[in-house]
Design an enzyme around this catalytic site. Structure first.
Site, PDB file in Angstrom:
ATOM      1  N   LYS A   1       0.841  -1.198   0.000  1.00  0.00           N
ATOM      2  CA  LYS A   1       0.000   0.000   0.000  1.00  0.00           C
ATOM      3  C   LYS A   1       0.870   1.240   0.000  1.00  0.00           C
ATOM      4  CE  LYS A   1      -4.083  -1.939   2.147  1.00  0.00           C
ATOM      5  NZ  LYS A   1      -4.958  -1.849   0.973  1.00  0.00           N
TER       6      LYS A   1
ATOM      7  N   HIS B   1       0.161  -8.263   9.127  1.00  0.00           N
ATOM      8  CA  HIS B   1       0.009  -6.822   8.859  1.00  0.00           C
ATOM      9  C   HIS B   1       0.454  -5.965  10.042  1.00  0.00           C
ATOM     10  CE1 HIS B   1      -2.169  -8.317   5.561  1.00  0.00           C
ATOM     11  NE2 HIS B   1      -3.386  -8.269   6.045  1.00  0.00           N
TER      12      HIS B   1
END
Lengths: 459, 291
Positions: free
Chosen positions: A148, A206
């Site tokens: 991202k 994550h």
């Protein structure tokens, strides 16, 4: 591009299916001329995951494609399969000699998706299996979060600016909060989630990756192994000696019941399809960690993630210490301490909070925000995380992929919690606490942070 | 998701869109702001392109890459949540929000729940506007989201509002009708806001009970309660306090326990009133309710 699976497609039917999928999901519309050109490079090979002959046929097919399209033996194997198939596929690729990088410079790389095992032991076993055939430098463990734009921007923010690094330590920072909140429930992934839970699905990968990026030392170069060395050191600095008492004190696991999210009534976790009626799977986890090194000793990191929370949001908030002396006693309100929030999604941006004088007679101090938003500042659209990562894998840049030792270090933090929770008796603190869908998790999660005289941020 | 495309209203920097779900509203807002970014970027480029790179696509392309980023900061200072079930109150809220837009730019959510018995639905009108503020020349941008709902959603407005709050800004809840103190749906909204705005001047029959309920909210310390009715009485309060500044009356003040105010209605206006003490007619006209 060569698809390899059991289903009986031909090149043509596979191309047709790809065309529909791309038209449905691409962020840009298809240009027919470009697509025709691109589609000529899409092929399909039918084959089983466990039959050695099928892999030899695959190798022959790849050689023919090399010859026809001049791809010079460069091969990127992307395993979009259930994790249970990784072992046999890797082994058979090896037997067929497909792991070998060729003399003329052709490379062979393999991309595997999380989960990389379901605990420390299986994580190690998977690494062993893969590394028996491929060298570590050929393996790309993909965690799409790291692709991202704003996650990559954490590195630019920290190491492309000179003014933040001097204050990025225990002397100035009070604590750090990392939140990965989802408003969605199971969306048909119930049977997968029953095996995983929030701890394995989000925290192990994550969240610990975000923690590493925020807490790492400056790498000696912006290069894959230099970056991953520093990230690994952070994970190794997290105390892995979990006792039942420490887990009870510093970890809260939760599971959502029914409720309202965004104006829609939603079912509880145990009523989702493919979920056991007495499931103990965690859909929420909050915990307090410390990174035991010279930079971070005594600075708590509070992490929380969950499903069916009030909104979808991911952010890292760095809360600075209060000024040593509050000079403005006449002020009607105590300004909040400085805060730096790196928002990852949605509404990507960076927020800095500081105190300012209210413009009037007297001396009233109030907190103000400087809030930079990406969406409205850059007109170019950020690429999808997978676009970034697949390109990186083709270019041989492994910076944003997870290394075997990182995966194991992360399991080393998470596995003991899972084991203690699994062994807990009903009614114990370690079991899942129920919370209403559309709230910020169980009340026990509030107590976890309030005990230290702090509060979760309202997001 | 939203049905219609974003339309930009000519002459002003204003964009509108519609949506029928909360994720739809979020998506439309983000589309609006990237459209705004593209616009200012294009405007910025065309000026430079004319000067430097006319007829040279290579150079123009390089400019695109090297062009400065028109960094945009959020200018909103609060999220205002106005709950107005009746069309006339929702109009009133929108008028007030528009008047305050330049001085207090905000994201304003106007919620109009209706027909609690029917099926659940959401219909949202979204508009965003950027204005250049008078003296400073700085641009402030505001967002207005008018959400009409039907069905049981009325009982769960907090869940609808939360995804739409701007992080790190104070949340002001403006309850335009009598606040349903003690009700679950009201309590849920109170829990996520910093300030509650009510108007005791427009409370229905049992204003006293509402005030007592608000006193409890106030005593709890959060959220802070503001009463437009009380603010409206500021002039009266100052006037009364002023009486006791007189050297003859000041010593009486510590001993005073009650104060009786007699009010006379004037024949000219049924809504204006004045106490027997001296009173400027303008300040009387501003008080619409007298005790």
């Amino acid at each position: 591009m060569l698809g390899y699976a059991r289903r009986p497609y031909t090149d043509e039917t596979y191309r047709a299916e790809m065309a529909v999928a791309v038209a449905d999901h691409s962020r840009l519309p298809i240009e027919p001329a470009l697509w025709a050109d691109f589609a000529a490079g899409i092929h399909y090979q039918q084959g089983d995951f466990t039959t050695p002959e099928a892999y030899r046929a695959l190798a022959d097919r790849l050689d023919r494609i090399d010859a026809a399209r001049g791809t010079r033996g460069n091969r990127l194997f992307y395993l979009a399969t259930p994790p249970s198939a990784y072992g046999p596929i890797v082994e058979n690729l090896g037997r067929a000699g497909l792991d070998r990088e060729q003399r003329r410079g052709g490379w062979a790389r393999i991309v595997i998706e999380k989960p990389f095992g379901h605990d420390l032991e299986s994580g190690r076993a998977l690494n062993r299996e893969v590394l028996r055939v491929f060298r570590e430098s050929q393996v790309y463990r993909i965690d799409h979060y790291l692709g991202k734009e704003t996650v990559r921007n954490i590195l630019v923010f920290r190491f492309g600016n000179g003014i933040f690094e001097p204050v990025w330590n225990r002397r100035y920072i009070d604590h750090v909060q990392i939140t990965v909140a989802e408003d969605l429930g199971m969306e048909g992934r119930g049977s997968f989630y029953e095996e995983a839970g929030a701890t394995r699905d989000i925290l192990q990968n994550h969240m610990l990756q975000l923690l590493s990026l925020v807490a790492m030392e400056p790498p000696i170069a912006f290069e894959a192994d230099a970056l991953r060395d520093e990230k690994l050191r952070v994970l190794r600095s997290v105390d892995p000696d979990w006792t039942a008492e420490r887990v009870r004190r510093d970890v809260v696991r939760g599971q959502y019941g029914s409720g309202w999210v965004g104006g829609v009534h939603v079912a509880g976790y145990r009523d989702e399809p493919e979920v056991a009626a007495d499931s103990e799977t965690d859909t929420f986890v909050a915990l307090r960690l410390e990174v035991q090194n010279w930079r971070w000793a005594d600075v708590p990191f509070y992490l929380r993630t969950g499903k069916r929370l009030p909104k979808r949001t991911t952010e890292i908030a760095v809360q600075f210490k209060r000024p040593p002396l509050m000079l403005f006693r006449e002020s009607t309100s105590d300004p909040e301490p400085n805060l730096l929030a790196l928002r990852i999604q949605p509404d990507e941006g960076i927020l800095l909070r500081f105190a300012a004088k209210v413009p009037e007679l007297g001396l009233d101090v109030r907190s103000v925000n400087m809030d930079f938003t990406y969406g409205s500042s850059f007109s170019t659209e950020a690429p999808e995380a997978y676009e970034t990562l697949i390109l990186d894998a083709m270019l041989g840049d492994a910076s944003l992929f997870t290394r075997a030792d990182e995966v194991e270090a992360a399991w080393g933090i998470v596995s003991p919690i899972e084991e203690l929770a699994a062994g807990a008796t009903p009614g114990e603190e370690l079991r899942v606490h129920p919370y209403e869908a559309g709230t910020w998790g169980p009340e026990a999660a509030d107590r976890l942070i309030e005990r230290d005289g702090r509060r979760w941020r309202r997001l | 998701m939203g049905g219609e495309p974003i339309t930009m209203v000519a002459g002003a920097r204003r964009w509108t869109a519609r949506a029928t779900s909360v994720p739809g509203i979020e998506a439309e807002l983000s589309r609006i702001w990237s459209a705004a970014a593209r616009e200012s970027h294009e405007a910025h480029l065309s000026a430079r392109a004319r000067a430097l790179a006319l007829g040279d696509p290579h150079l123009a392309g390089r400019l695109d890459v090297a062009g400065d980023v028109g960094v945009r900061m959020r200018t909103s200072v609060l999220t205002l949540v106005a709950v107005a079930p009746r069309p006339e109150t929702s109009e009133r809220a929108l008028d007030a929000i528009n008047t305050l837009a330049t001085r207090h730019p905000s994201r304003a959510l106007v919620l109009s729940p209706g027909d609690p018995g029917g099926p659940s639905w959401i219909d949202a009108g979204i508009s965003a506007q950027c204005r250049i503020a008078g003296r400073s020349g700085a641009e402030t941008c505001t967002e207005q989201i008018v959400v009409r709902t039907g069905g049981e959603i009325e009982q769960h407005l907090a869940g609808l509002v939360q995804p739409l709050l701007i992080h790190d800004l104070p949340v002001v809840l403006w309850w335009l009708d009598d606040p349903p103190i003690g009700r679950h749906r009201f309590g849920d909204l109170l829990a996520i806001c910093d300030r509650l705005l009510v108007d005791s001047g427009s409370f229905g029959d049992d204003g006293g009970a509402h005030l007592a309920g608000l006193a409890e909210v106030y005593a709890a310390g959060r959220p802070v309660v503001h009463d437009i009715g009380w603010m409206r009485l500021t002039l009266w309060r100052e006037l009364l306090a002023g009486l006791f500044e007189h050297p003859l009356l000041a010593p009486e003040l510590p001993a005073a326990r009650t104060l009786r105010i007699d009010v006379l209605r004037t024949p000219s206006s049924r809504r204006s009133c004045r106490p027997r003490a001296r009173c400027a007619s303008t300040s009387c006209a501003r008080a619409t309710r007298c005790a």
